[in-house]
Design a protein around this motif. Structure first.
Motif, PDB file in Angstrom:
ATOM      1  N   GLU A  67      -0.793 -53.775  51.169  1.00 19.67           N
ATOM      2  CA  GLU A  67      -0.753 -54.597  49.965  1.00 19.67           C
ATOM      3  C   GLU A  67      -0.650 -56.069  50.352  1.00 19.67           C
ATOM      4  O   GLU A  67      -0.098 -56.409  51.401  1.00 19.67           O
ATOM      5  CB  GLU A  67       0.445 -54.206  49.090  1.00 19.67           C
ATOM      6  CG  GLU A  67       0.322 -52.830  48.477  1.00 19.67           C
ATOM      7  CD  GLU A  67      -0.704 -52.763  47.356  1.00 19.67           C
ATOM      8  OE1 GLU A  67      -0.844 -53.745  46.600  1.00 19.67           O
ATOM      9  OE2 GLU A  67      -1.366 -51.719  47.236  1.00 19.67           O
ATOM     10  N   TRP A 120       5.581 -56.257  46.210  1.00 16.38           N
ATOM     11  CA  TRP A 120       5.505 -54.956  46.893  1.00 16.38           C
ATOM     12  C   TRP A 120       4.610 -55.056  48.130  1.00 16.38           C
ATOM     13  O   TRP A 120       3.905 -54.130  48.496  1.00 16.38           O
ATOM     14  CB  TRP A 120       5.018 -53.875  45.934  1.00 16.38           C
ATOM     15  CG  TRP A 120       3.787 -54.247  45.159  1.00 16.38           C
ATOM     16  CD1 TRP A 120       2.487 -54.135  45.569  1.00 16.38           C
ATOM     17  CD2 TRP A 120       3.731 -54.778  43.835  1.00 16.38           C
ATOM     18  NE1 TRP A 120       1.632 -54.573  44.599  1.00 16.38           N
ATOM     19  CE2 TRP A 120       2.366 -54.980  43.509  1.00 16.38           C
ATOM     20  CE3 TRP A 120       4.702 -55.111  42.889  1.00 16.38           C
ATOM     21  CZ2 TRP A 120       1.963 -55.492  42.283  1.00 16.38           C
ATOM     22  CZ3 TRP A 120       4.290 -55.633  41.677  1.00 16.38           C
ATOM     23  CH2 TRP A 120       2.940 -55.808  41.380  1.00 16.38           C
ATOM     24  N   ILE A 138       5.979 -50.880  42.499  1.00 15.23           N
ATOM     25  CA  ILE A 138       5.169 -51.506  41.451  1.00 15.23           C
ATOM     26  C   ILE A 138       5.766 -51.199  40.086  1.00 15.23           C
ATOM     27  O   ILE A 138       5.926 -52.083  39.243  1.00 15.23           O
ATOM     28  CB  ILE A 138       3.701 -51.026  41.534  1.00 15.23           C
ATOM     29  CG1 ILE A 138       3.051 -51.510  42.827  1.00 15.23           C
ATOM     30  CG2 ILE A 138       2.903 -51.501  40.307  1.00 15.23           C
ATOM     31  CD1 ILE A 138       1.696 -50.899  43.124  1.00 15.23           C
ATOM     32  N   MET A 157       1.618 -49.752  35.379  1.00 15.38           N
ATOM     33  CA  MET A 157       0.250 -49.997  35.819  1.00 15.38           C
ATOM     34  C   MET A 157      -0.648 -48.936  35.194  1.00 15.38           C
ATOM     35  O   MET A 157      -0.512 -47.756  35.477  1.00 15.38           O
ATOM     36  CB  MET A 157       0.161 -49.936  37.348  1.00 15.38           C
ATOM     37  CG  MET A 157      -1.191 -50.291  37.885  1.00 15.38           C
ATOM     38  SD  MET A 157      -1.240 -50.366  39.700  1.00 15.38           S
ATOM     39  CE  MET A 157      -0.858 -48.679  40.141  1.00 15.38           C
ATOM     40  N   PHE A 185      -1.566 -54.355  33.884  1.00 13.74           N
ATOM     41  CA  PHE A 185      -0.145 -54.357  34.187  1.00 13.74           C
ATOM     42  C   PHE A 185       0.595 -54.726  32.905  1.00 13.74           C
ATOM     43  O   PHE A 185       0.197 -55.650  32.203  1.00 13.74           O
ATOM     44  CB  PHE A 185       0.194 -55.387  35.268  1.00 13.74           C
ATOM     45  CG  PHE A 185      -0.309 -55.019  36.633  1.00 13.74           C
ATOM     46  CD1 PHE A 185       0.394 -54.115  37.416  1.00 13.74           C
ATOM     47  CD2 PHE A 185      -1.471 -55.566  37.138  1.00 13.74           C
ATOM     48  CE1 PHE A 185      -0.056 -53.777  38.685  1.00 13.74           C
ATOM     49  CE2 PHE A 185      -1.932 -55.239  38.398  1.00 13.74           C
ATOM     50  CZ  PHE A 185      -1.225 -54.340  39.177  1.00 13.74           C
TER      51      PHE A 185
END
Length: 126
Positions: A31, A37, A54, A60, A82
């Motif tokens: 990521e 994250w 997340i 998400m 999101f």
């Protein structure tokens, strides 16, 4: 491509254990370093920890996706949304993930967000 398609279908239907069966123990999920994250997450347990990290900040939602063959990798193009846990604000986001898939097993992915700054703003300010 079929492996990744099956993985995404299982994830979207809520079959996490079925999806994790497809993940190699040595898989590495990468990521962006600028996200809360950030970093590398290893194996099926790492994938679960990544999803939880997340989820701590935002829900998400996968609105749409496409799996595309891209040489040695399979590309997953995601239309995400999101939703801030803090404020409920919604942020549409395009994400492209490059997956390494061998012999029907997922060996990891590298994620590329269209706008990491917008994600960080959502996380910080809601």
């Amino acid at each position: 491509m079929a492996t990744l398609e099956k993985f995404v279908t299982r994830m979207r239907s809520g079959d996490l254990s079925g999806a994790l069966e497809m993940v190699d123990e040595e898989a590495v999920w990468q990521e962006a370093e600028t996200l809360p994250w950030s970093g590398q997450w290893r194996g099926p347990d790492g994938f679960v920890r990544l999803e939880n990290a997340i989820s701590a900040w935002a829900e998400m939602i996968v609105r749409d996706y496409a799996v595309v063959a891209a040489g040695d990798v399979a590309e997953l193009r995601l239309g995400l949304e999101f939703v801030s846990r803090k404020s409920g604000r919604r942020l549409p986001m395009e994400v492209v993930e490059h997956y390494t898939v061998r012999e029907g097993r997922i060996h990891g992915a590298n994620a590329f967000y269209k706008d990491t700054q917008a994600v960080n703003d959502l996380v910080k300010h809601g």
